[in-house]
Design an enzyme around this catalytic site. Structure first.
Site, PDB file in Angstrom:
ATOM      1  CG  HIS A   1       2.045  -3.761   4.238  1.00 33.50           C
ATOM      2  ND1 HIS A   1       1.279  -4.901   4.164  1.00 33.50           N
ATOM      3  CD2 HIS A   1       3.140  -4.011   3.484  1.00 33.50           C
ATOM      4  CE1 HIS A   1       1.876  -5.802   3.415  1.00 33.50           C
ATOM      5  NE2 HIS A   1       3.019  -5.279   2.988  1.00 33.50           N
TER       6      HIS A   1
ATOM      7  CG  HIS B   1       2.361  -8.186   0.423  1.00 32.20           C
ATOM      8  ND1 HIS B   1       2.748  -8.009   1.733  1.00 32.20           N
ATOM      9  CD2 HIS B   1       2.499  -9.519   0.179  1.00 32.20           C
ATOM     10  CE1 HIS B   1       3.105  -9.172   2.256  1.00 32.20           C
ATOM     11  NE2 HIS B   1       2.956 -10.113   1.337  1.00 32.20           N
TER      12      HIS B   1
END
Length: 613
Positions: free
Chosen positions: A549, A593
């Site tokens: 990420h 996420h």
């Protein structure tokens, strides 16, 4: 397929005729390599950001060129990207170790610089080089961040359209949610609870659904996580509330066939079917952004290279960079936008001195614990040659069974007092600047195949509040040379303290009645020899990995902020006609996420572009 030797005017007439009949030939949506061309917009990178923006602009009547260095993952990575279970087990190049398995058709092969805070390791950072970008290789989990995280973003950029309640319409616009198929899931231990108001039944092309099969090992680990005080959320994880709960979350999977739903299979395939305004250039890399001589300069197009053939794709209106957190700042720098000292070193003519380009890299890390367990799992069932054929047939016939399933449970919390009481004052003060609804740790269970088709259960904690900051720079004036990536993990002592506390919390999960019911023998990873804080931290430094990420290298901000690269609409400061639309513009990690947020981000900026046209 049409032969490429047909005259251009005939290709144009055939494509136009197809459009008039509400259809078009597939070949008409691909640009002709080696031939200079002009469009209203040129979008560089066909990941989530680029695919959404290109598709939305094309459906609005604009002509759009979409430039992508890769091709179709359905061809170049086949079932490994399409079949959900294989996304967890079959994509070998996800391996973060320095000696990773290479797949040059799908991955950029990026290696970080040695990380002093992580045992001086170099980390392979897989990034999707394909239509769909990393949405073609991720684990497909779909959730959204906390309301306070989007509010902080809105305040930072002085634009309240980024607040959660205002951004929600773009979350809804990007996807369609299918309710869980309880018959196919066939599990009483994986209760799905969600807020239907967080979705729109007539939303966008991205397919979001719950797995058509539930891994038994995950249900036991989820029970263990619930036992430590994290009950199931009454809303799920798409309404801006996460802390203190767990949730069975949906994935970007088409429930009708249990295929991955990526930015390519959803947005781009939809655009290919419905618009003749989009031209896709595959296996083509943008090498430099072009500018005119006006003041301030305006982006006029890009130089691109297809298999050694160089040509120019011009933009009447805007150039949009969606090359990702590592390549978007690289492309800006080799084109003359970035820190002056860096560009001078590489003898790159300066267009705009923007010190923030490539800086502020925020990259959360994860730590894991593993144990042998007595339960079955997707990998053990499908890894056995005696049982695998039946599960293949179940997947093909019914879009169900182990092959249809990916990761689908997450829990989130603020670290409890008993695990944080020994934090230094500095760490406590830093964490106190984050609101109570902002998770400090998120927990993900997983299962893997062991010896003789045994099952290994794993719990991973990842820490979305990363105080350490890294950077991306250039090694030359050429896009063909990989960027220099300094991840800088654990350089801030607060991150090390949080990681140690998260590790201890994982051990707490494995010490519950639920976990002890299925746990076999001693801890496998790291093992009972790791006990003291010093030993735990050493283990963290030696094994911590990314959660994939990375954000922040082209940060949004307000004009005049030295760290900012773009404004709240993605427009690059100091020039006209140039935007960045991808995760690199998020100034900090949203505690979730990332893909769901980037889909919404791209939808929002696509609307900004339309309104400005």
């Amino acid at each position: 397929m049409l032969r490429s030797s047909l005259p251009f005017f005939l290709l144009f007439l055939i494509a136009s005729f197809g459009e008039s009949q509400h259809q078009q030939l597939f070949s008409s949506v691909f640009g002709y390599p080696g031939v200079d061309a002009s469009y209203d917009y040129v979008v560089v990178g066909a990941g989530v950001g680029g695919s959404v923006v290109a598709s939305r602009l094309a459906e609005d009547g604009a002509s759009v060129a979409l430039v992508e260095a890769g091709g179709f993952y359905e061809v170049e990575n086949s079932n490994r990207s399409v079949v959900p279970l294989l996304s967890l087990t079959g994509i070998a190049f996800i391996d973060p170790s320095e000696n990773f398995t290479q797949q040059p058709l799908m991955d950029w092969g990026l290696l970080s610089e040695p990380i002093p805070g992580a045992a001086n390791r170099r980390v392979h950072y897989a990034q999707g080089k394909t239509l769909g970008g990393s949405s073609a290789i991720n684990t497909m989990s779909y959730l959204r961040g906390s309301k306070s995280s989007y509010q902080r973003l809105a305040d930072m950029v002085d634009d309240q359209s980024w607040a959660f309640d205002n951004l929600l319409k773009y979350f809804k616009k990007s996807c369609q949610l299918a309710p869980p198929n309880l018959e196919k899931r066939n599990s009483t231990n994986a209760t799905v609870i969600y807020d239907p108001a967080a979705f729109d039944p007539s939303g966008g092309p991205l397919q979001v659904s719950w797995n058509n099969w539930v891994d038994p090992t995950l249900t036991w680990i989820a029970k263990a996580i619930e036992e430590i005080g994290l009950p199931l959320s009454s809303k799920g994880f798409s309404s801006g509330e996460l802390v203190g709960h767990g949730a069975w979350i949906p994935s970007t999977i088409d429930p009708t066939n249990a295929h991955r739903s990526s930015a390519e299979s959803s947005f781009l395939q939809n655009a290919i079917r419905n618009s003749s305004n989009l031209a896709i250039y595959t296996h083509t890399q943008a090498t430099r952004i072009l500018f005119d001589s006006s003041s301030p300069p305006k982006a006029t197009g890009v130089i691109v290279n297809t298999q050694g053939v160089e040509y120019i794709i011009s933009a009447f209106k805007e150039v949009i960079i969606s090359a990702g957190t590592f390549h978007s700042p690289q492309l800006l720098m080799v084109s003359g936008i970035g820190p002056k000292a860096t560009l001078d070193t590489r003898v790159i003519p300066l267009i705009v001195d923007l010190p923030g380009v490539g800086q502020n890299l925020s990259d959360p890390i994860r730590v894991s614990i593993a144990n042998s367990v007595s339960t079955s799992s997707g990998q053990t069932l499908t890894g056995n040659l005696d049982t695998a054929p039946g599960y293949v047939q179940q997947y093909l016939d019914d879009a169900s069974g182990p092959f249809s399933s990916a990761a689908d449970y997450i829990a989130a919390e603020r670290i409890p007092y008993s695990f944080r009481k020994n934090f230094t004052t500095e760490t406590k003060d830093k964490l106190a600047t984050y609101p109570d609804d902002w998770p400090e740790t998120l927990y993900i269970p997983a299962s893997f195949i062991g010896a003789n088709f045994s099952t290994i259960g794993s719990t991973t904690a990842w820490m979305p509040i990363a105080f350490s900051r890294g950077s991306v720079s250039i090694t030359s004036a050429r896009m063909a040379d990989p960027p220099s990536i300094s991840l800088n993990w654990l350089s801030d002592p607060a991150d090390a303290e949080i990681a140690v506390a998260a590790f201890k919390r994982l051990r707490h999960v494995w010490d519950t009645d639920a976990a002890n019911t299925v746990k076999l023998g001693e801890e496998l990873l790291p093992g009972p020899g790791v006990q003291t804080d010093e030993q735990i931290l050493e283990y963290v430094r030696e094994t911590a990995g990314q959660i994939w990420h990375p954000v922040g290298t082209c940060s949004m901000g307000q004009e005049g902020d030295e760290a900012a690269v773009v404004n709240s609409k993605g427009q690059v400061f100091g020039v006209h006609g140039l935007r960045v639309v991808d995760a690199s513009i998020l100034p900090f990690t949203i505690p979730t996420h990332t893909q769901g947020t980037v889909y919404a981000l791209a939808e929002k900026i696509a609307d900004d572009i339309k309104q400005a046209a």
